[in-house]
Design a protein around this motif. Structure first.
Motif, PDB file in Angstrom:
ATOM      1  N   GLY A  59       6.927   0.698  -5.607  1.00 40.14           N
ATOM      2  CA  GLY A  59       5.584   1.240  -5.552  1.00 40.14           C
ATOM      3  C   GLY A  59       5.079   1.401  -4.140  1.00 40.14           C
ATOM      4  O   GLY A  59       5.806   1.217  -3.154  1.00 40.14           O
ATOM      5  N   ALA A  60       3.785   1.731  -4.041  1.00 42.16           N
ATOM      6  CA  ALA A  60       3.197   1.997  -2.733  1.00 42.16           C
ATOM      7  C   ALA A  60       3.241   0.766  -1.841  1.00 42.16           C
ATOM      8  O   ALA A  60       3.509   0.872  -0.636  1.00 42.16           O
ATOM      9  N   VAL A  61       2.982  -0.415  -2.413  1.00 47.56           N
ATOM     10  CA  VAL A  61       2.990  -1.634  -1.601  1.00 47.56           C
ATOM     11  C   VAL A  61       4.390  -1.922  -1.075  1.00 47.56           C
ATOM     12  O   VAL A  61       4.589  -2.218   0.109  1.00 47.56           O
ATOM     13  N   LEU A  78       8.130  -2.038   3.434  1.00 43.80           N
ATOM     14  CA  LEU A  78       9.458  -1.763   3.966  1.00 43.80           C
ATOM     15  C   LEU A  78       9.388  -1.038   5.306  1.00 43.80           C
ATOM     16  O   LEU A  78      10.146  -1.342   6.230  1.00 43.80           O
ATOM     17  N   VAL A  79       8.501  -0.070   5.419  1.00 45.86           N
ATOM     18  CA  VAL A  79       8.453   0.730   6.640  1.00 45.86           C
ATOM     19  C   VAL A  79       7.567   0.113   7.708  1.00 45.86           C
ATOM     20  O   VAL A  79       7.538   0.582   8.849  1.00 45.86           O
ATOM     21  N   HIS A 121      16.088   3.683   9.643  1.00 50.11           N
ATOM     22  CA  HIS A 121      15.776   4.010  11.033  1.00 50.11           C
ATOM     23  C   HIS A 121      14.372   3.542  11.397  1.00 50.11           C
ATOM     24  O   HIS A 121      13.432   3.694  10.613  1.00 50.11           O
ATOM     25  N   LEU A 122      14.244   2.997  12.597  1.00 49.75           N
ATOM     26  CA  LEU A 122      12.928   2.646  13.116  1.00 49.75           C
ATOM     27  C   LEU A 122      12.193   3.867  13.646  1.00 49.75           C
ATOM     28  O   LEU A 122      10.981   3.839  13.829  1.00 49.75           O
ATOM     29  N   ALA A 182       6.573   6.817   9.394  1.00 49.86           N
ATOM     30  CA  ALA A 182       7.826   6.132   9.090  1.00 49.86           C
ATOM     31  C   ALA A 182       8.253   6.426   7.658  1.00 49.86           C
ATOM     32  O   ALA A 182       7.417   6.618   6.773  1.00 49.86           O
ATOM     33  N   HIS A 183       9.557   6.450   7.443  1.00 51.60           N
ATOM     34  CA  HIS A 183      10.064   6.694   6.098  1.00 51.60           C
ATOM     35  C   HIS A 183      11.377   5.951   5.928  1.00 51.60           C
ATOM     36  O   HIS A 183      11.958   5.438   6.882  1.00 51.60           O
TER      37      HIS A 183
END
Length: 289
Positions: free
Chosen positions: A118-120, A125-126, A258-259, A266-267
């Motif tokens: 989900g969104a959280v 993660l990013v 990837h950072l 970010a993705h």
């Protein structure tokens, strides 16, 4: 920095499974475990006192339930609990910065495969450079018997030199005394793909060259972790489907993120996104430059 494993807990069966998985990880690493609950709004004078009290009771209950599960399986593990106020992704990212690993629970997309991120979960993660592992209820046995490990999977891009990803994967495999399968997916150069009838000899030669590059990339890690039995595979085609297929029966799948930020922010990247949504095992996402 004190080494520890942090788990986000929200009272759901998924987060309790994450707590159990995180406790096993903390035990393997011989570090403390921290269980964290985030109240999804700032407590301020504008918030009714009754709602604040209810949120506090819910946090206490969520942490107590997770703690009970963990204590039953790991009675000697050092465990701390805390709850915070704020946006969950931001709060969890801050907590992760002081940990070696962040563990989150996730609902399954089906009876066996995939994570409902989900969104959280995605925002967390990013937002952190700390490795994050996503766990489902199906990934944790109901009993408290000692875990037996079989094989781990790591996705490798030979063109990225992903030292952080490989370090995490080899260290985890060494802790578990389990085998590690390193998978790299490749495609023919664009010039070859422009022709409908490619010489099979050219394809085989390209495959041998890629396999040699993968072997050379892994060789220093084999020397550093001689106890880890490594199986390397270079497969033609998209990486996502190969990693998803390999995840069946695996104990853990390790992928990179990837950072670097795109113009849209970010993705996770297409391969990591695909693995998270279709893998049949817990997935560890390791950020790298």
């Amino acid at each position: 920095m004190k080494h520890l494993v942090t788990v986000g807990v929200d009272g759901s069966p998924e987060s309790r499974a994450a707590a159990v998985w995180g406790a096993q990880e903390a035990s393997l690493r011989e570090v403390p475990l921290r269980l964290v609950h985030v109240i999804d709004w700032p407590i301020s004078p504008a918030v009714p006192r009754l709602d604040c009290d209810m949120a506090g009771r819910w946090a206490d209950e969520a942490l107590a339930a997770a703690l009970e599960d963990v204590r039953r399986r790991h009675p000697h593990l050092e465990i701390t609990t805390r709850y915070l106020s704020g946006r969950p992704a931001a709060a969890l990212a801050v907590e992760a910065a002081g940990a070696d690993l962040l563990v989150l629970g996730s609902r399954s997309l089906g009876s066996l495969l995939g994570f409902l991120v989900g969104a959280v979960g995605t925002a967390t993660l990013v937002a952190t450079e700390t490795p994050v592992t996503l766990v489902r209820v199906a990934d944790v046995p109901e009993d408290a018997e000692p875990t037996r490990y079989g094989e781990m999977i790591v996705g490798v891009d030979i063109h990225e030199a992903p030292d952080k990803v490989l370090a995490f994967a080899f260290e985890e495999a060494a802790r578990r005394s389990c085998a590690l399968r390193a998978i790299h997916s490749w495609k023919l150069p664009r010039a070859y793909r422009s022709f409908p009838n490619v010489d099979p000899d050219n394809e085989r030669e390209a495959g041998r060259s890629v396999a040699q590059m993968l072997d050379e990339l892994l060789e220093p890690w084999r020397r550093k972790f001689p106890s880890v039995n490594v199986d390397q595979v270079a497969l033609m085609g998209p990486a996502g489907p190969h990693l998803i297929q390999a995840s069946a029966g695996a104990d853990l799948v390790v992928v990179g993120r990837h950072l670097r930020r795109s113009p849209l922010g970010a993705h996770l990247g297409p391969v990591t996104h695909a693995v998270l949504h279709h893998a049949a095992a817990p997935v560890a996402v390791v950020a790298h430059g």
